[in-house]
Design a protein around this motif. Structure first.
Motif, PDB file in Angstrom:
ATOM      1  N   LEU A   1      43.427  57.067  34.646  1.00 21.04           N
ATOM      2  CA  LEU A   1      43.800  56.313  35.566  1.00 21.04           C
ATOM      3  C   LEU A   1      42.940  55.218  35.620  1.00 21.04           C
ATOM      4  N   LEU A   2      43.518  53.996  35.559  1.00 24.37           N
ATOM      5  CA  LEU A   2      42.660  52.494  35.776  1.00 24.37           C
ATOM      6  C   LEU A   2      42.967  52.192  37.152  1.00 24.37           C
ATOM      7  N   ILE A   3      41.767  51.813  37.669  1.00 23.84           N
ATOM      8  CA  ILE A   3      41.646  51.328  39.092  1.00 23.84           C
ATOM      9  C   ILE A   3      41.047  50.300  39.150  1.00 23.84           C
ATOM     10  N   TYR A   4      41.763  49.130  40.046  1.00 23.18           N
ATOM     11  CA  TYR A   4      41.373  47.933  40.250  1.00 23.18           C
ATOM     12  C   TYR A   4      41.204  47.605  41.622  1.00 23.18           C
ATOM     13  N   ASN A   5      40.482  46.594  41.902  1.00 20.76           N
ATOM     14  CA  ASN A   5      40.341  46.133  43.290  1.00 20.76           C
ATOM     15  C   ASN A   5      40.808  44.648  43.020  1.00 20.76           C
ATOM     16  N   LYS A   6      42.246  44.486  42.644  1.00 23.91           N
ATOM     17  CA  LYS A   6      43.033  43.429  42.758  1.00 23.91           C
ATOM     18  C   LYS A   6      44.385  43.611  42.851  1.00 23.91           C
ATOM     19  N   THR A   7      45.224  42.563  43.171  1.00 26.44           N
ATOM     20  CA  THR A   7      46.776  42.930  43.453  1.00 26.44           C
ATOM     21  C   THR A   7      47.318  43.295  42.247  1.00 26.44           C
ATOM     22  N   PRO A   8      48.363  43.936  42.630  1.00 26.23           N
ATOM     23  CA  PRO A   8      49.103  44.423  41.366  1.00 26.23           C
ATOM     24  C   PRO A   8      49.903  43.163  40.296  1.00 26.23           C
ATOM     25  N   GLU A   9      50.114  42.261  41.089  1.00 30.75           N
ATOM     26  CA  GLU A   9      50.524  41.062  40.400  1.00 30.75           C
ATOM     27  C   GLU A   9      49.769  40.382  39.383  1.00 30.75           C
ATOM     28  N   THR A  10      48.429  40.644  39.635  1.00 31.20           N
ATOM     29  CA  THR A  10      47.430  40.024  38.809  1.00 31.20           C
ATOM     30  C   THR A  10      47.333  40.938  37.618  1.00 31.20           C
ATOM     31  N   VAL A  11      47.049  42.538  37.937  1.00 31.83           N
ATOM     32  CA  VAL A  11      46.638  43.492  36.920  1.00 31.83           C
ATOM     33  C   VAL A  11      47.888  43.696  35.959  1.00 31.83           C
ATOM     34  N   ILE A  12      49.052  44.244  36.522  1.00 31.92           N
ATOM     35  CA  ILE A  12      50.182  44.628  35.739  1.00 31.92           C
ATOM     36  C   ILE A  12      50.700  43.770  34.454  1.00 31.92           C
ATOM     37  N   PRO A  13      50.764  42.452  34.684  1.00 27.85           N
ATOM     38  CA  PRO A  13      50.987  41.765  33.428  1.00 27.85           C
ATOM     39  C   PRO A  13      49.977  41.866  32.170  1.00 27.85           C
ATOM     40  N   LYS A  14      48.720  41.617  32.836  1.00 26.76           N
ATOM     41  CA  LYS A  14      47.716  41.689  32.026  1.00 26.76           C
ATOM     42  C   LYS A  14      47.580  43.117  30.988  1.00 26.76           C
ATOM     43  N   LEU A  15      48.003  44.137  32.057  1.00 25.50           N
ATOM     44  CA  LEU A  15      47.928  45.525  31.050  1.00 25.50           C
ATOM     45  C   LEU A  15      49.191  45.609  30.145  1.00 25.50           C
ATOM     46  N   VAL A  16      50.306  45.101  30.723  1.00 27.71           N
ATOM     47  CA  VAL A  16      51.477  45.079  29.866  1.00 27.71           C
ATOM     48  C   VAL A  16      51.232  44.489  28.465  1.00 27.71           C
ATOM     49  N   ARG A  17      50.440  43.467  28.377  1.00 29.54           N
ATOM     50  CA  ARG A  17      50.255  42.704  27.408  1.00 29.54           C
ATOM     51  C   ARG A  17      48.985  43.459  26.295  1.00 29.54           C
ATOM     52  N   GLU A  18      48.125  43.984  27.113  1.00 22.67           N
ATOM     53  CA  GLU A  18      46.934  44.579  26.483  1.00 22.67           C
ATOM     54  C   GLU A  18      47.404  45.971  26.085  1.00 22.67           C
ATOM     55  N   TYR A  19      48.294  46.684  26.529  1.00 20.78           N
ATOM     56  CA  TYR A  19      48.680  47.933  26.025  1.00 20.78           C
ATOM     57  C   TYR A  19      49.841  47.982  25.365  1.00 20.78           C
ATOM     58  N   ASN A  20      50.484  46.933  25.319  1.00 21.82           N
ATOM     59  CA  ASN A  20      51.954  46.815  24.757  1.00 21.82           C
ATOM     60  C   ASN A  20      52.987  47.652  25.529  1.00 21.82           C
ATOM     61  N   ILE A  21      52.940  47.766  27.029  1.00 17.68           N
ATOM     62  CA  ILE A  21      53.662  48.731  27.791  1.00 17.68           C
ATOM     63  C   ILE A  21      55.152  48.196  27.610  1.00 17.68           C
ATOM     64  N   SER A  22      55.983  49.418  27.480  1.00 15.30           N
ATOM     65  CA  SER A  22      57.482  48.899  27.679  1.00 15.30           C
ATOM     66  C   SER A  22      58.157  49.515  28.945  1.00 15.30           C
ATOM     67  N   ASN A  23      57.669  50.352  29.409  1.00 16.21           N
ATOM     68  CA  ASN A  23      58.255  50.994  30.586  1.00 16.21           C
ATOM     69  C   ASN A  23      57.333  51.234  31.811  1.00 16.21           C
ATOM     70  N   ILE A  24      57.786  50.891  32.942  1.00 16.97           N
ATOM     71  CA  ILE A  24      56.918  51.109  34.245  1.00 16.97           C
ATOM     72  C   ILE A  24      57.538  52.057  35.187  1.00 16.97           C
ATOM     73  N   HIS A  25      56.796  53.043  35.637  1.00 17.36           N
ATOM     74  CA  HIS A  25      57.378  54.074  36.268  1.00 17.36           C
ATOM     75  C   HIS A  25      56.682  54.070  37.781  1.00 17.36           C
ATOM     76  N   PHE A  26      57.488  54.118  38.645  1.00 18.28           N
ATOM     77  CA  PHE A  26      56.803  54.068  40.286  1.00 18.28           C
ATOM     78  C   PHE A  26      57.788  54.581  41.132  1.00 18.28           C
ATOM     79  N   GLN A  27      57.334  54.986  42.464  1.00 18.72           N
ATOM     80  CA  GLN A  27      58.098  55.387  43.436  1.00 18.72           C
ATOM     81  C   GLN A  27      58.762  54.136  44.174  1.00 18.72           C
TER      82      GLN A  27
END
Ligand code: FAD
Length: 393
Positions: free
Chosen positions: A82-108
Motif C-alpha cells: 500500500l503506497l501512502i501519500y500526503n498529496k492529492t490523487p490528481e498529483t499521485v496517480i498519473p505519476k504512478l501510472v507512468r512509474e509502474y506501467n499501470i493499465s487498470n485502476i480499480h476503485f469504489q
C-alpha cells in the motif's frame, strides 16, 4: 517468442478501507498480474471550509491513520503493497501510472460532487488506454439489485424499506482472495502518515469516550464479534439503542462503516449467522433495519445529487435562516439555554462522538429553534464526527 505483456492494476482506496468483502480488491486481483494499492491523504480534506471549520478534525484524522495503518498490514498478507501519500490523487496517480506501467485502476464508485471532480481531473491527466473499473460497494442493497430507477426511489423511508426487503437481495460477501504471487515486488518507499504531518499537534482519547475504539478493519471485526457473539448485546439492541452513555448501548459500527473498514454485507451476514446459531428477535432484526436507514440516505443522495448540499434542500424550500456567529459559538461550546443540548455538544467537542438521540436533538435545536443555516451545523458535524458520512449527515 515475445513475452506476454503483464498487466499491473492499481487499487485506489478511498472509503473502502478493508480487505474483507471488497469489490475493487477482488476485481484487481482477477484482472491483473500485479497489483499495488494506494491511499492518498488528500490535503483538501484537512483544509478550512467555507463555514470556517476544518473539514476533518483530529478525532477522525486519528481514526483514519489507524485505519490506513491496519489496511497496509492486511494487504501485506496478500503480498500487496500500500503506497501512502500526503498529496492529492490528481498529483499521485498519473505519476504512478507512468512509474509502474499501470493499465487498470480499480476503485469504489462515489457520486458526490467533490469525488466526481477529483475523478474527472485524474482522467484528464491520463492516457486514454487506462481502464477504470468502479463499482458501488458501500451499500447493503446494491442499487443494481434494487429494481429502482433514480426517479422511482421513494422519498419515504418505510416505502423504501418495504421495497428493498421484498424486491432486493443482500449479496454474499466477496469470496476470500487468492494470495497473489507478485512477479516483481514493488519497492514501497512511502511511510505511514502522522498526525503531525496532517497539521495536528496532539491527540489524547477522552477517558469517558463512548467510542473508545481504534480505527481499522481488525478492530472493526473484533467489535462485530464482541457485539454479536461474545457479549450478545445485539439481543437487547432495540431496547438500548436510544441510550446516551457508554460503548454498548448501540453497536458503534458507524465509524468503520463510514470509511469502509467494515462492509455492511459483513454485518448483515454475521447477524444472520447469529440468528441461525443463537436466536432471532426484534433486536437482531433492528440492527439490519438501521442499516437500511443508512442505505436509504445513500439512495436519497443518488436521487437528488448535489441538492443535498443546497440551502433549500432536496425539497427546494425557502426558509429564512440566520448566521448569527454568537449563537453558533454557544451551540458549539455547549452554552445554550438547553442543558441536554449542551451536554451533547460538549461530548462531541471532547470525544468526536454523539449518540443518535443526541444528534437528533442538537440538530433540531440548531435549525428549528435557533433557525441557524443548517449547512453550518452540518459542516461542524462533518469536522468533528469520527463517523462522518456524507449521506447520513
Ligand atoms: C444530525 C445527524 C447527523 C448524523 N450524521 C451521521 C454521520 O455523519 N455518519 C453516520 O454514520 N451516521 C450519522 N447519523 C446517524 C446515526 O446517528 C449514527 O449512524 C449512529 O448514531 C451511529 O451509532 P451506532 O453505530 O452505534 O448505531 P447503531 O444504532 O448501532 O446502528 C447500526 C448502524 O446503522 C446505521 N444507522 C443507525 N442509525 C442511522 C441513521 N439514523 N441514519 C443512518 N444510518 C444509521 C449506522 O451505520 C450504524 O452504525 C446522523 C444522525 C443525525 C440525526
Amino acid at each position: 517468442m515475445q513475452k506476454k505483456q503483464e498487466k499491473t492494476g492499481l487499487i485506489w482506496f478511498r472509503n473502502d478501507l478493508r480487505t474483507k468483502d471488497n469489490c475493487a480488491l477482488v476485481s484487481a486481483i482477477k484482472a491483473n498480474d500485479q497489483v499495488v494499492g494506494l491511499y492518498c491523504y488528500d490535503p483538501r480534506h484537512f483544509d478550512i471550509n467555507e463555514f470556517g471549520h476544518k473539514k476533518t478534525a483530529v478525532f477522525r484524522a486519528q481514526f483514519l491513520i489507524e485505519t490506513v495503518t491496519d489496511l497496509k498490514e492486511q494487504l501485506l498478507k496478500l503480498n500487496i503493497p500500500l503506497l501512502i501519500y500526503n498529496k492529492t490523487p490528481e498529483t499521485v496517480i498519473p505519476k504512478l501510472v507512468r512509474e509502474y506501467n499501470i493499465s487498470n485502476i480499480h476503485f469504489q464508485k462515489e457520486w458526490t460532487p467533490e469525488e466526481n471532480i477529483v475523478l474527472d481531473n485524474i482522467k484528464q491527466n491520463l492516457p486514454r488506454n487506462i481502464h477504470f473499473f468502479s463499482e458501488y460497494d458501500q451499500f447493503l442493497y446494491h442499487p443494481k439489485d434494487s429494481h429502482l430507477t433514480c426517479d422511482a426511489i421513494p422519498n419515504v423511508f418505510t416505502q423504501f424499506r418495504k421495497h428493498v426487503e421484498k424486491r432486493s437481495i443482500v449479496q454474499q460477501e466477496r469470496q476470500p482472495l487468492e494470495i497473489i504471487n507478485q512477479e516483481a515486488t514493488f519497492e514501497n518507499n512511502t511511510k505511514n502518515i502522522t498526525l503531525d504531518s496532517l497539521g495536528f499537534s496532539k491527540f489524547e482519547r477522552h477517558i469517558n469516550s463512548a467510542f473508545p475504539f481504534k480505527g481499522g478493519e481488525t478492530e472493526a471485526l473484533n467489535r462485530l464479534n464482541y457485539y454479536l457473539f461474545e457479549s450478545k448485546k445485539i439481543g437487547f439492541y432495540k431496547k438500548t439503542r436510544n441510550g446516551l452513555i457508554g460503548p454498548d448501548f448501540s453497536s458503534k459500527f458507524s465509524p468503520w462503516l463510514a470509511n469502509g473498514s467494515l462492509s455492511p454485507r459483513t454485518v448483515y451476514w454475521q447477524v444472520k449467522k447469529f440468528e441461525d446459531s443463537e436466536y432471532k428477535n426484534q433486536s437482531t432484526y433492528w440492527l439490519i433495519f438501521e442499516l437500511i436507514w443508512r442505505d436509504y440516505f445513500k439512495y436519497i443522495s443518488l436521487k437528488y445529487g448535489s441538492n443535498i448540499f443546497k440551502l433549500t434542500g432536496i425539497l427546494n424550500k425557502k426558509y429564512s435562516w440566520k448566521t448569527d456567529q454568537l449563537l453558533i459559538n454557544r451551540w458549539i461550546n455547549g452554552q445554550t439555554d438547553e442543558p441536554f443540548v449542551n451536554a451533547n455538544m460538549l461530548e462531541l467537542k471532547q470525544t468526536g462522538w454523539m449518540s443518535n438521540r443526541g444528534r437528533q436533538n442538537v440538530a433540531s435545536y440548531f435549525s428549528k429553534t435557533l433557525n441557524l443555516d443548517w449547512r453550518i451545523g452540518a459542516s461542524y458535524f462533518e469536522s468533528l464526527l469520527i463517523d462522518y458520512d456524507v449521506h447520513s449527515n
